[in-house]
Design a protein around this motif. Structure first.
Motif, PDB file in Angstrom:
ATOM      1  N   GLU A  49      44.331  37.840  35.296  1.00 43.87           N
ATOM      2  CA  GLU A  49      43.523  36.766  34.722  1.00 43.87           C
ATOM      3  C   GLU A  49      44.278  35.433  34.701  1.00 43.87           C
ATOM      4  O   GLU A  49      43.701  34.385  34.946  1.00 43.87           O
ATOM      5  N   LEU A  50      45.570  35.534  34.482  1.00 49.16           N
ATOM      6  CA  LEU A  50      46.407  34.325  34.504  1.00 49.16           C
ATOM      7  C   LEU A  50      46.444  33.744  35.934  1.00 49.16           C
ATOM      8  O   LEU A  50      46.311  32.541  36.138  1.00 49.16           O
ATOM      9  N   THR A  51      46.602  34.641  36.898  1.00 50.52           N
ATOM     10  CA  THR A  51      46.690  34.208  38.302  1.00 50.52           C
ATOM     11  C   THR A  51      45.362  33.611  38.774  1.00 50.52           C
ATOM     12  O   THR A  51      45.347  32.686  39.590  1.00 50.52           O
ATOM     13  N   ALA A  52      44.254  34.135  38.247  1.00 53.73           N
ATOM     14  CA  ALA A  52      42.926  33.651  38.676  1.00 53.73           C
ATOM     15  C   ALA A  52      42.765  32.154  38.408  1.00 53.73           C
ATOM     16  O   ALA A  52      41.984  31.470  39.071  1.00 53.73           O
ATOM     17  N   LYS A  53      43.534  31.638  37.465  1.00 50.80           N
ATOM     18  CA  LYS A  53      43.425  30.199  37.120  1.00 50.80           C
ATOM     19  C   LYS A  53      44.309  29.338  38.027  1.00 50.80           C
ATOM     20  O   LYS A  53      44.251  28.118  37.973  1.00 50.80           O
ATOM     21  N   HIS A  54      45.159  30.000  38.831  1.00 52.04           N
ATOM     22  CA  HIS A  54      46.092  29.244  39.676  1.00 52.04           C
ATOM     23  C   HIS A  54      45.381  28.804  40.972  1.00 52.04           C
ATOM     24  O   HIS A  54      44.580  29.553  41.523  1.00 52.04           O
ATOM     25  N   PRO A  55      45.692  27.582  41.442  1.00 48.23           N
ATOM     26  CA  PRO A  55      44.968  27.088  42.634  1.00 48.23           C
ATOM     27  C   PRO A  55      45.151  27.937  43.897  1.00 48.23           C
ATOM     28  O   PRO A  55      44.314  27.886  44.789  1.00 48.23           O
ATOM     29  N   TRP A  56      46.241  28.702  43.991  1.00 47.80           N
ATOM     30  CA  TRP A  56      46.448  29.495  45.216  1.00 47.80           C
ATOM     31  C   TRP A  56      46.085  30.964  45.010  1.00 47.80           C
ATOM     32  O   TRP A  56      46.618  31.843  45.693  1.00 47.80           O
ATOM     33  N   ASN A  57      45.179  31.209  44.062  1.00 47.67           N
ATOM     34  CA  ASN A  57      44.909  32.603  43.667  1.00 47.67           C
ATOM     35  C   ASN A  57      44.416  33.509  44.798  1.00 47.67           C
ATOM     36  O   ASN A  57      44.422  34.725  44.678  1.00 47.67           O
ATOM     37  N   LEU A  58      44.000  32.895  45.900  1.00 47.44           N
ATOM     38  CA  LEU A  58      43.562  33.685  47.061  1.00 47.44           C
ATOM     39  C   LEU A  58      44.697  34.589  47.576  1.00 47.44           C
ATOM     40  O   LEU A  58      44.458  35.615  48.210  1.00 47.44           O
ATOM     41  N   MET A  59      45.941  34.185  47.256  1.00 48.40           N
ATOM     42  CA  MET A  59      47.106  34.925  47.783  1.00 48.40           C
ATOM     43  C   MET A  59      47.383  36.225  47.033  1.00 48.40           C
ATOM     44  O   MET A  59      48.106  37.081  47.514  1.00 48.40           O
ATOM     45  N   THR A  60      46.844  36.350  45.824  1.00 50.55           N
ATOM     46  CA  THR A  60      47.224  37.489  44.990  1.00 50.55           C
ATOM     47  C   THR A  60      46.752  38.819  45.586  1.00 50.55           C
ATOM     48  O   THR A  60      45.755  38.872  46.305  1.00 50.55           O
ATOM     49  N   THR A  61      47.481  39.870  45.268  1.00 47.39           N
ATOM     50  CA  THR A  61      47.056  41.221  45.654  1.00 47.39           C
ATOM     51  C   THR A  61      45.836  41.578  44.809  1.00 47.39           C
ATOM     52  O   THR A  61      45.793  41.278  43.616  1.00 47.39           O
ATOM     53  N   SER A  62      44.846  42.218  45.426  1.00 49.77           N
ATOM     54  CA  SER A  62      43.638  42.566  44.681  1.00 49.77           C
ATOM     55  C   SER A  62      43.916  43.738  43.744  1.00 49.77           C
ATOM     56  O   SER A  62      44.866  44.510  43.950  1.00 49.77           O
ATOM     57  N   ALA A  63      43.063  43.875  42.727  1.00 50.32           N
ATOM     58  CA  ALA A  63      43.288  44.902  41.703  1.00 50.32           C
ATOM     59  C   ALA A  63      43.226  46.310  42.298  1.00 50.32           C
ATOM     60  O   ALA A  63      43.993  47.191  41.907  1.00 50.32           O
ATOM     61  N   ASP A  64      42.343  46.534  43.262  1.00 47.44           N
ATOM     62  CA  ASP A  64      42.243  47.876  43.871  1.00 47.44           C
ATOM     63  C   ASP A  64      43.495  48.184  44.689  1.00 47.44           C
ATOM     64  O   ASP A  64      43.991  49.310  44.691  1.00 47.44           O
ATOM     65  N   GLU A  65      44.046  47.163  45.354  1.00 50.05           N
ATOM     66  CA  GLU A  65      45.276  47.392  46.107  1.00 50.05           C
ATOM     67  C   GLU A  65      46.448  47.617  45.160  1.00 50.05           C
ATOM     68  O   GLU A  65      47.333  48.439  45.423  1.00 50.05           O
ATOM     69  N   VAL A  91      42.343  48.788  52.829  1.00 53.13           N
ATOM     70  CA  VAL A  91      42.421  48.440  51.404  1.00 53.13           C
ATOM     71  C   VAL A  91      42.800  46.964  51.347  1.00 53.13           C
ATOM     72  O   VAL A  91      43.668  46.527  52.092  1.00 53.13           O
ATOM     73  N   GLY A  92      42.143  46.217  50.461  1.00 53.67           N
ATOM     74  CA  GLY A  92      42.404  44.776  50.404  1.00 53.67           C
ATOM     75  C   GLY A  92      42.091  44.171  51.762  1.00 53.67           C
ATOM     76  O   GLY A  92      41.004  44.344  52.305  1.00 53.67           O
ATOM     77  N   ASP A  93      43.088  43.503  52.326  1.00 58.15           N
ATOM     78  CA  ASP A  93      42.917  42.862  53.630  1.00 58.15           C
ATOM     79  C   ASP A  93      43.544  43.722  54.735  1.00 58.15           C
ATOM     80  O   ASP A  93      43.851  43.236  55.804  1.00 58.15           O
ATOM     81  N   GLY A  94      43.720  44.999  54.417  1.00 60.03           N
ATOM     82  CA  GLY A  94      44.342  45.901  55.384  1.00 60.03           C
ATOM     83  C   GLY A  94      45.818  46.040  55.091  1.00 60.03           C
ATOM     84  O   GLY A  94      46.541  45.044  54.957  1.00 60.03           O
ATOM     85  N   ILE A  95      46.270  47.283  54.941  1.00 59.60           N
ATOM     86  CA  ILE A  95      47.708  47.515  54.753  1.00 59.60           C
ATOM     87  C   ILE A  95      48.118  48.612  55.733  1.00 59.60           C
ATOM     88  O   ILE A  95      47.438  49.637  55.837  1.00 59.60           O
TER      89      ILE A  95
END
Ligand code: SAM
Ligand code: CA
Length: 278
Positions: free
Chosen positions: A82-98, A267-271
């Motif tokens: 939730e903290l990361t979701a407020k950051h402008p580059w949040n697209l970079m974060t690992t998704s919760a399912d990953e 998973v996510g963007d592929g691992i």
């Protein structure tokens, strides 16, 4: 009477067939329209959620999150997400399912000595730190300390910060240093690579020495927003286009590398998981 009755019957059959053809035509047109809508929403979806979903539909992805990921997500990971979701580059974060996947994978392989290249605010780092034992270690590298420090208070509150050795700066020179010392060879149980895609093959050359035989390297974003199958003239965001060739080159190289067994997961963007076998 007979010919008139027959004529009426024929007219009725004709009318029924016409109605059937009309119905078929309408259903085909509707199907085509729906397909187009699906394709359009698919295209929109990838733009909207970036790396987060390569699944058939958003609804399906949401179902996974709401049914089995969010209800089981450890409190500190939720807080960090939730903290990361407020950051402008949040697209970079690992998704919760990953994050959930990594956490379970690390427990399954009893990982203790680990490495992460590309930390950002630390979501995958925290998933790792929570999975490994109390005396486990994570050598974490990122060129940006500021973002790591954003998430650090949450990691500290979770009581797992002592497992992390954070190094600020480019990862490659650190790997070179590690490779120089033979005692580091084959010493890592798990390595997660989630940084500059144009360096993945350079990382692989070094990491294959550092991971133990039977250990795992996970290369993240190997489906690169689905762009690995995009036609050459497809409209792609600039950075997606730039890194696409590197990701495809990596995928080809991993597929023929005899030192590893691989498994590419959507998973996510592929691992791509690589298990060192020699
Ligand atoms: N694993 C992170 C998470 O769960 O939130 C996401 C990592 S983000 C996709 C990629 C990170 O790689 C960025 O924080 C960036 O600063 C870092 N990075 C880029 N180039 C790097 C390099 N040469 N060495 C180390 N880190 C690098
Ligand atoms: Ca990633």
């Amino acid at each position: 009477r007979f010919p008139i009755q027959r004529k009426l019957k024929l007219a009725q059959v004709h009318k029924q067939r016409k109605a059937k053809r009309k119905k078929l035509f309408i259903s085909r047109v509707l199907a085509m329209a729906t397909n187009t809508q699906d394709q359009q929403s698919q295209a929109g979806r990838h733009q909207e959620v970036g790396h987060k979903s390569l699944l058939q539909s958003d609804a399906l992805y949401q179902y996974i999150l709401e049914t089995s990921v969010y209800p089981r997500e450890p409190e500190p990971m939720k807080e960090l997400r939730e903290l990361t979701a407020k950051h402008p580059w949040n697209l970079m974060t690992t998704s919760a399912d990953e994050g959930q996947f990594l956490n379970m994978l690390l427990k399954l392989i009893n990982a203790k000595n680990t490495m992460e290249i590309g930390v950002y605010t630390g979501y995958s780092l925290l998933a790792t730190a929570l999975a490994i034992p109390d005396d486990g270690k994570i050598l974490a590298m990122d060129v940006n300390r500021e973002n790591y420090e954003l998430g650090l208070p949450v990691i500290q509150k979770a009581g797992v910060a002592h497992k992390i050795d954070f190094k600020e700066g480019p990862a490659l020179p650190v790997l070179d240093q590690l490779v120089e010392d033979e005692k580091n060879h084959g010493s890592f149980d798990f390595i997660f690579v989630d940084a500059d895609k144009d360096n993945y093959l350079n990382y692989h050359k070094r990491l294959i020495e550092l991971v133990k035989v039977g250990g795992l390297i996970g290369y993240d974003n190997t489906l690169w927003n689905g762009s690995v199958v995009a036609p050459p003239d497809a409209p792609l965001r600039k950075y997606v286009r730039y890194y696409r060739d590197f990701v495809m080159e990596l995928n080809k190289a991993l597929a023929v590398d005899p030192r590893i067994e691989i498994c590419m997961l959507p998973v996510g963007d592929g691992i791509t998981l690589c298990r060192r076998v020699k």
